[in-house]
Design a protein around this motif. Structure first.
Motif: not given
Length: 301
Positions: A12, A16, A20, A96, A99
Motif C-alpha cells: 500500500k 501510494t 503521488t 493520492a 495522503p
C-alpha cells in the motif's frame, strides 16, 4: 475472499508513492478531454465540448462542481446510470490527494500554508478532472438513452460510457486489494484507465449497443484526429509523420521539441507496430521482459 483481502501495508505504501507521482506529473495540464475524453470527442463532439467548458468552470470554482452534482436533474441521471451498473469511481489520478495533504500539513511551521497550496492547485485540478468525467457521462447518457431500451441495453450503455471515459471499478470485476496495489505500484501508470480503455477497444468486435458505440467513437476519434494532425502539420509547413515505429509518430516540431497527443490509443498503435517489427526483425526480444528498449510489451507498460 476478494473483499476480505485488506492488502499488505508495504505494498500500500509503495502504491501510494506511485499514486503521488502520477498525480504530481499528470493532473495540472487539463488534459482529461484529450486523453480520457478522446473517445467522447469521437462519438459526440457537442457533448464533449459541454464537458470541457464545465471542466474549466469547476477548476475555477470547485463549489460549482458540488452544486452541479446536487442538482435534481443531474442526480436523477447519475442515479439511473448507477442503477444499471455505472461506476461511482472517478479518475484514479487523484487517489493520492489525501495522503499528499496530510504530508503537507505536517511540514514544520508552514504546514497550514502547504495544505492550502495543495488545495488551491491540485484540489482545483481534481474538481476539473472529476467534473469533466461526470458531465461527459451524464450528457452522453442523455443523448444515447432511448425510450423503450430494455434493462440489458441500459446496462450495456452504462458500461460503455464508463469505458469510453476511462473508468472501471476494480472491485466490480473481482480484483483483490493486493492485486490493485501491486498494479498501482509496479505494473501500470494508471491501471483502471488502461484496463477500461483496452476493454473499450475490444468492444469494437461486439454487437449491439456496446459494439456500435465503440466503433463510432473510435472511428470518429481516429478520423478527426488524423484530419487535425494533417491540418496542423500543413499549417506549420511540416511533413506529417505517420510511421508508428517512429518516436516522432504524429508529432509536431515546436521549437526544439516534438509535441503530440498521448493516451491509450496512441500507445496501442505504437504497440502494434512494435510487435510486428520485433516479430520479423528480433523475435528473441520478446523474452527480454525487463528490456524497455527492445521488448514492445514492456515498453507499452
Amino acid at each position: 475472499k476478494v473483499y476480505a483481502d485488506k492488502g499488505n501495508q508495504w505494498l500500500k505504501s509503495v502504491a501510494t508513492i506511485s499514486g503521488t507521482s502520477r498525480m504530481l506529473t499528470a493532473t495540472l495540464d487539463f488534459s482529461a478531454p484529450f486523453i480520457q475524453g478522446l473517445n467522447v470527442l469521437g462519438r459526440n463532439p457537442i457533448q464533449w465540448a459541454k464537458a470541457v467548458v464545465k471542466q474549466y468552470e469547476f477548476a475555477a470554482n470547485p463549489q460549482r462542481l458540488y452544486q452541479y452534482l446536487a442538482s435534481p436533474e443531474v442526480m436523477a441521471i447519475s442515479q439511473e446510470r448507477f442503477l444499471y451498473g455505472g461506476s461511482r469511481s472517478g479518475f484514479e489520478f487523484f487517489e493520492a490527494m489525501r495522503p499528499l495533504q496530510e504530508v503537507a500539513g505536517r511540514i514544520p511551521k508552514i504546514g497550514g500554508f502547504a495544505q492550502k497550496a495543495v488545495t488551491q492547485t491540485y484540489g482545483r485540478a481534481e474538481a476539473g478532472f472529476m467534473g469533466f468525467g461526470e458531465v461527459a457521462r451524464n450528457e452522453m447518457w442523455k443523448v444515447l438513452r432511448k425510450p423503450g431500451m430494455n434493462q440489458e441495453q441500459l446496462r450495456d450503455l452504462a458500461r460503455t460510457l464508463d469505458r469510453m471515459t476511462g473508468v472501471m471499478s476494480s472491485e466490480a470485476i473481482g480484483l483483490s486489494r493486493t492485486q490493485q496495489d501491486l498494479e498501482n505500484a509496479f505494473v501500470f501508470f494508471a491501471p483502471r484507465y488502461t484496463r477500461a480503455s483496452l476493454a473499450f477497444v475490444s468492444d469494437v468486435l461486439r454487437g449491439g449497443i456496446t459494439g456500435s458505440n465503440a466503433r463510432t467513437a473510435i472511428g470518429g476519434m481516429m478520423a478527426g484526429g488524423m484530419a487535425m494532425y494533417f491540418g496542423a502539420a500543413k499549417a506549420l509547413g511540416q511533413q506529417p509523420n505517420l510511421n508508428p515505429r517512429s518516436s516522432q509518430f504524429m508529432t509536431l516540431k515546436i521549437g526544439n521539441d516534438y509535441v503530440g497527443v498521448g493516451g491509450i490509443m496512441y500507445g496501442l498503435l505504437r504497440l502494434g507496430a512494435g510487435v510486428l517489427s520485433t516479430a520479423t526483425e528480433n523475435p528473441a526480444a520478446f523474452l527480454a521482459i525487463l528490456n524497455r528498449n527492445d521488448n514492445p510489451f514492456t515498453k507499452f507498460l
